[in-house]
Scaffold this active site. Structure first.
Site, short mmCIF file in Angstrom:
data_model
loop_
_atom_site.label_atom_id
_atom_site.label_comp_id
_atom_site.label_asym_id
_atom_site.label_seq_id
_atom_site.Cartn_x
_atom_site.Cartn_y
_atom_site.Cartn_z
CE1 TYR A 1 -3.58 2.58 0.77
CE2 TYR A 1 -2.35 2.99 2.66
CZ TYR A 1 -3.46 3.30 1.99
OH TYR A 1 -4.29 4.67 2.22
CE LYS B 1 -3.71 5.19 -1.31
NZ LYS B 1 -4.72 5.68 -2.46
#
Length: 308
Positions: free
Chosen positions: A176, A180
Site C-alpha cells: 500500500y 501511494k
C-alpha cells in the site's frame, strides 16, 4: 429560469469520483453534488480486501444525491482496466455532455509484513491503487487534450488520493505504501505534462475513518463521544477536495496536501539537503566519512507509521 445550482462552487461542472460507494469517496461525491456538480459515482462494491462485487453502494449514493435534489449516475466499471477507465469518461459525456473533474479514490488493503506478503497481494494492491489512478487519468487527459486542440480549452481538475503511508511509510503496509508513493510521483508528472491543456493535478493524503482505517488504526479512528467534534469523519476531508476540483483552484497544481479533522497541510517533498562536492572521486571510507558528517547536519526523517 435560474438553475438551483447557480452560485454554488461547482455549478455546471461534471465530476467523476472512483470508489465513491463508501467512506471518503461517498463523502466527496455528496459534497460535490451539494456544491452543484453533476456526479458520476464509480464503485465496484468490493469487500475491504477487494473480494466480491455489488452495485448497491454506488446506487445508494446516487439515490442520496437525487433525494437532495442533485444529479448523479452510476458507473460500475473496473477502473483498473482500459475498458473500465475509458467508459468512466464516456459515461460522464453520455450522461452530462462533459467531464471537468476526476477524483481518483478507489482502493483496498491487503496488509502483511514484508516477509509474509504474497505476490498476489502485492499485485492486487498495486493494481487497484496505482493502475487504478493511471488509467482513469490517462483517458480523462486524452479527452481534455482533444478538447484543447479543438479550441475548447478545459478548466479541468484531477485530485489523486495518496496517503501518509506513501509519504512516510507504514509498517505492515509495504504494498500500500509503495502504491501511494507512486501516486505522488504520478501526480507530479501529470501536473507538468498536462498544464498546457488546462489540466491541474494535485494529490491528497487524507486521514479519516473508513473501512481501510477503522481496524488498522482503531484507536485513532474511534468515534467521539456524544456532542464532540468527529475529527475522523470523512466529511472533514471533502471540502478541500471540492475546492481543488473547482475552477476556484486556478494556479494550484503539482501539490500534495494532507487533510484530517480541521487541519490542512501543504506537504513539501524531497529537496536537496546538506551536500559536499570535493571535485574528485572518494574512497569508500571517505564516502562514509562524508555521509556521517552530512547526516549530522541534516534534519532527522519523520517516523514511519507503526515504527517502534
Amino acid at each position: 429560469m435560474t438553475s438551483p445550482t447557480t452560485g454554488r462552487l461547482c455549478a455546471g461542472r461534471v465530476v467523476a469520483v472512483t470508489g465513491a460507494g463508501r467512506g471518503l469517496g461517498r463523502a466527496h461525491a455528496l459534497a460535490f453534488a451539494a456544491e452543484g456538480a453533476q456526479v458520476v459515482v464509480n464503485d465496484l462494491g468490493v469487500g475491504p480486501g477487494g473480494d466480491g462485487t455489488s452495485a448497491g453502494p454506488a446506487r445508494r449514493v446516487v439515490e442520496e444525491i437525487a433525494a437532495a435534489g442533485g444529479e448523479a449516475v452510476v458507473h460500475d466499471g473496473d477502473i483498473a482496466t482500459t475498458e473500465g477507465a475509458a467508459s468512466l469518461v464516456t459515461t460522464a459525456l453520455d450522461a452530462f455532455g462533459r467531464l471537468d473533474t476526476l477524483v481518483n479514490n478507489a482502493g483496498f488493503l491487503r496488509d502483511r509484513m514484508l516477509v509474509n506478503l504474497d505476490e498476489d497481494d502485492w499485485d492486487a494492491v498495486m493494481r487497484v491503487h496505482l493502475k487504478g489512478h493511471f488509467l482513469p487519468l490517462k483517458h480523462a487527459a486524452a479527452h481534455w487534450r482533444s478538447e484543447a486542440k479543438a479550441g475548447r480549452p478545459p478548466v479541468a481538475r484531477v485530485i489523486n488520493t495518496s496517503s501518509g503511508a506513501g509519504l512516510l511509510g507504514s509498517v505492515g503496509q509495504g504494498n500500500y505504501a509503495a502504491a501511494k508513493a507512486g501516486i505522488v510521483a504520478l501526480t507530479l508528472v501529470a501536473a507538468a505534462e498536462l498544464a498546457r491543456y488546462g489540466v491541474h493535478v494535485n494529490a491528497l493524503a487524507p486521514a479519516a475513518r473508513t473501512r481501510m482505517t477503522e481496524q488498522t488504526f482503531a484507536a485513532a479512528m474511534a468515534a467521539p463521544g456524544e456532542g464532540e467534534f468527529d475529527a475522523m469523519a470523512p466529511e472533514n476531508v471533502s471540502p478541500l477536495v471540492v475546492w481543488l476540483g473547482s475552477a476556484a483552484s486556478d494556479g494550484v497544481t503539482g501539490r500534495v496536501f494532507e487533510a484530517e479533522a480541521g487541519r490542512i497541510t501543504v506537504m513539501e517533498g524531497w529537496r536537496p539537503g546538506p551536500t559536499d562536492d570535493r571535485g574528485a572521486r572518494r574512497s569508500p571510507a571517505e564516502a562514509g566519512e562524508t555521509v556521517r558528517r552530512l547526516l549530522a547536519e541534516a534534519r532527522a526523517p519523520e517516523r514511519v507509521y507503526g515504527a517502534s
